[in-house]
Design an enzyme around this catalytic site. Structure first.
Site, PDB file in Angstrom:
ATOM      1  N   ASN A 228     -37.857 -91.292  15.919  1.00 39.37           N
ATOM      2  CA  ASN A 228     -38.290 -92.561  15.320  1.00 39.37           C
ATOM      3  C   ASN A 228     -39.008 -93.392  16.379  1.00 39.37           C
ATOM      4  O   ASN A 228     -38.983 -93.050  17.565  1.00 39.37           O
ATOM      5  CB  ASN A 228     -37.083 -93.294  14.716  1.00 39.37           C
ATOM      6  CG  ASN A 228     -36.044 -93.611  15.777  1.00 39.37           C
ATOM      7  OD1 ASN A 228     -36.310 -94.350  16.711  1.00 39.37           O
ATOM      8  ND2 ASN A 228     -34.857 -93.027  15.648  1.00 39.37           N
ATOM      9  N   LYS A 364     -18.747-101.215   8.367  1.00 40.53           N
ATOM     10  CA  LYS A 364     -18.694-100.594   9.698  1.00 40.53           C
ATOM     11  C   LYS A 364     -17.455-100.950  10.519  1.00 40.53           C
ATOM     12  O   LYS A 364     -17.011-100.166  11.341  1.00 40.53           O
ATOM     13  CB  LYS A 364     -19.927-100.998  10.526  1.00 40.53           C
ATOM     14  CG  LYS A 364     -21.236-100.492   9.952  1.00 40.53           C
ATOM     15  CD  LYS A 364     -21.490 -99.074  10.367  1.00 40.53           C
ATOM     16  CE  LYS A 364     -22.841 -98.601   9.862  1.00 40.53           C
ATOM     17  NZ  LYS A 364     -23.116 -97.220  10.236  1.00 40.53           N
TER      18      LYS A 364
END
Ligand SMILES: Cc1cc2nc3c(=O)[nH]c(=O)nc-3n(C[C@H](O)[C@H](O)[C@H](O)COP(=O)(O)O)c2cc1C
Length: 434
Positions: A228, A364
């Site tokens: 990326n 998370k």
């Protein structure tokens, strides 16, 4: 020295050095030869610069060159005794400065400063200064290890308004390889920018921070990979800002596209794949007081590695079928977290940021989550600026930026230090006495 790296600020939105009055004090080390280009870079970045040379430094670097590059007279000891000056030069200079760069700092000038000896223009100016000083020593490794230098350097650690920048290791002008090499000009500029933004605070002293940065690279075959556009800039600046604030920093990073000198003083662990990053993080997690998970980890990887380059058709087939999800590295860190450890996660989002960030934060289990847009001009991947939402305990939501990534790094570090202080009080500071 790469001049394009010197003239570019890590902070795009208004260079923090622009317009600043920077007093550059140069003492008698051979590293003084690096100063003219640094002074030129400061001027190109919009700073007003004045230089002072110690008598020894006058022998090593040209006052004429420094005057010309700084667009201002370069001051030497003889100027101190001019009958034309209405006020003492060392007071004029000290009162003019907004920030001081003391580089290179020789063993002698360090001793003078620590022991209050004001017998040169440089020493008396330094003593008269009431503004932040970035001090960067340079000397032969045996000199650097000498008990008197160690003692003087230790003394400086506890002084307010001083950022003592530890020299690095490398090939020295005396042909030795060892400690005592002045921080690179690129790092000096970054540290100076940090002093302008955040002062000389050492609130991370005694803490260990683990940072991940950059992209991961998942090989398709030996010739191709999935990655990326992350450059690692945000994570590296966060790591270096923490180091400048006194932390010991471990940096686990994928392939970076940042100035390599920004890594000086960090404990670096370069990795390629998400699996290698996960293994390194797992190894280092136990020693960390806090973790900032700024890496852009790939979401998918090939199920089985391929030792030879795939022909085009096989590649197309592999792209369709050979993938598995990469485990969630942040979730793993949260699961293994020892008591007292604080974790900051990052979330790169496109579209509506805050709603997605809230859901992610709830999922998370990290202490703080910084969610930033990657689809806005001038922010996110590879950009010098960033902005976003920091979500924290008690549903606290703060918007930061748009601002330069170094400024943002300091804001995030302050938030992380706050969260850390709630969890684990700082250890008793080490006293400066030998
Ligand atoms: C070529 C040369 C290189 C030197 N390099 C260093 C150095 O890197 N660090 C240091 O502390 N002293 C170095 N010295 C010694 C200093 O210049 C000397 O100790 C002097 O007294 C420093 O005074 P000042 O701090 O006022 O400049 C060097 C001397 C010479 C001749």
């Amino acid at each position: 020295m790469r001049s394009e790296a010197l003239t570019a600020s890590p902070d795009g939105r208004g260079d923090p050095l622009s317009g600043r009055r920077v007093l550059v004090l140069i003492s008698g080390s051979i590293a003084a030869v690096k100063l003219p280009q640094l002074v030129s870079a400061l001027v190109q970045r919009g700073a007003q610069v004045r230089c002072v040379l110690s008598p020894s430094a006058e022998q090593l670097v040209s006052a004429v060159a420094l005057a010309s590059l700084s667009r201002s007279p370069c001051h030497v000891d003889a100027d101190q005794w001019s009958h034309r000056a209405a006020r003492p030069l060392h007071i004029e200079l000290a009162e003019w400065a907004e920030v001081v760069l003391l580089a290179p700092l020789s063993a002698t000038s360090l001793a003078r400063w620590v022991h209050g000896m004001a017998d040169t223009l440089l020493a008396s100016t330094l003593m008269a200064c009431e503004v932040p000083v970035l001090a960067a020593p340079a000397m032969n490794s045996a000199m650097w290890a000498a008990p008197a230098v160690r003692r003087n350097w230790r003394e400086l650690q506890s002084w307010e308004r001083v950022l003592p920048l530890e020299p690095g290791s490398g090939l020295l002008a005396c042909d030795r390889v060892g400690d005592g090499r002045m921080a690179s000009p690129e790092l000096l500029l970054l540290a100076l920018e940090s002093v302008v933004l955040a002062g000389c605070r050492r609130d991370w002293q005694g803490r260990r921070l683990l940072v991940s940065a950059g992209p991961t690279r998942e090989p398709l075959d030996p010739a191709r990979c999935l990655t990326n556009p992350s450059t690692g800039r945000m994570g590296v600046l966060l790591a270096q800002a923490a180091r400048l604030r006194g932390a010991t920093v471990d940096l686990v990073h994928g392939p970076l596209a940042v100035d390599p000198e920004w890594l000086e003083g960090l404990h670096c662990y370069p990795v390629g794949t998400a699996a290698a990053m996960e293994a390194a993080l797992e190894r280092l997690q136990g020693g960390a007081d806090a973790i900032a998970m700024a890496a852009a980890v790939a979401d998918h990887r090939r199920r089985t590695p391929v030792p030879t380059k795939l022909p085009k058709q096989a590649l197309a087939d592999a792209l369709r079928s050979e993938w598995e999800a990469v485990p969630d590295l942040l979730a793993g860190l949260v699961r293994r977290r020892p008591p007292g450890q604080v974790i900051l996660g990052f979330a790169a989002q496109s579209g509506e940021v805050l709603e997605q960030a809230r859901a992610k934060f709830a999922r998370k289990g990290c202490d703080l989550l910084f969610a930033n847009p990657i689809d806005r001009a001038g922010a996110g991947f590879a950009a010098p600026d960033n902005e976003g939402w920091l979500l924290g305990p008690g549903d606290r939501e703060r918007h930061f930026g748009p601002t330069g990534k170094l400024a943002l790094a300091h804001q995030l570090l302050s938030a992380l230090a706050e969260a850390l202080a709630l969890r684990a009080p700082l250890p008793v500071p080490v006293t400066a006495d030998p």
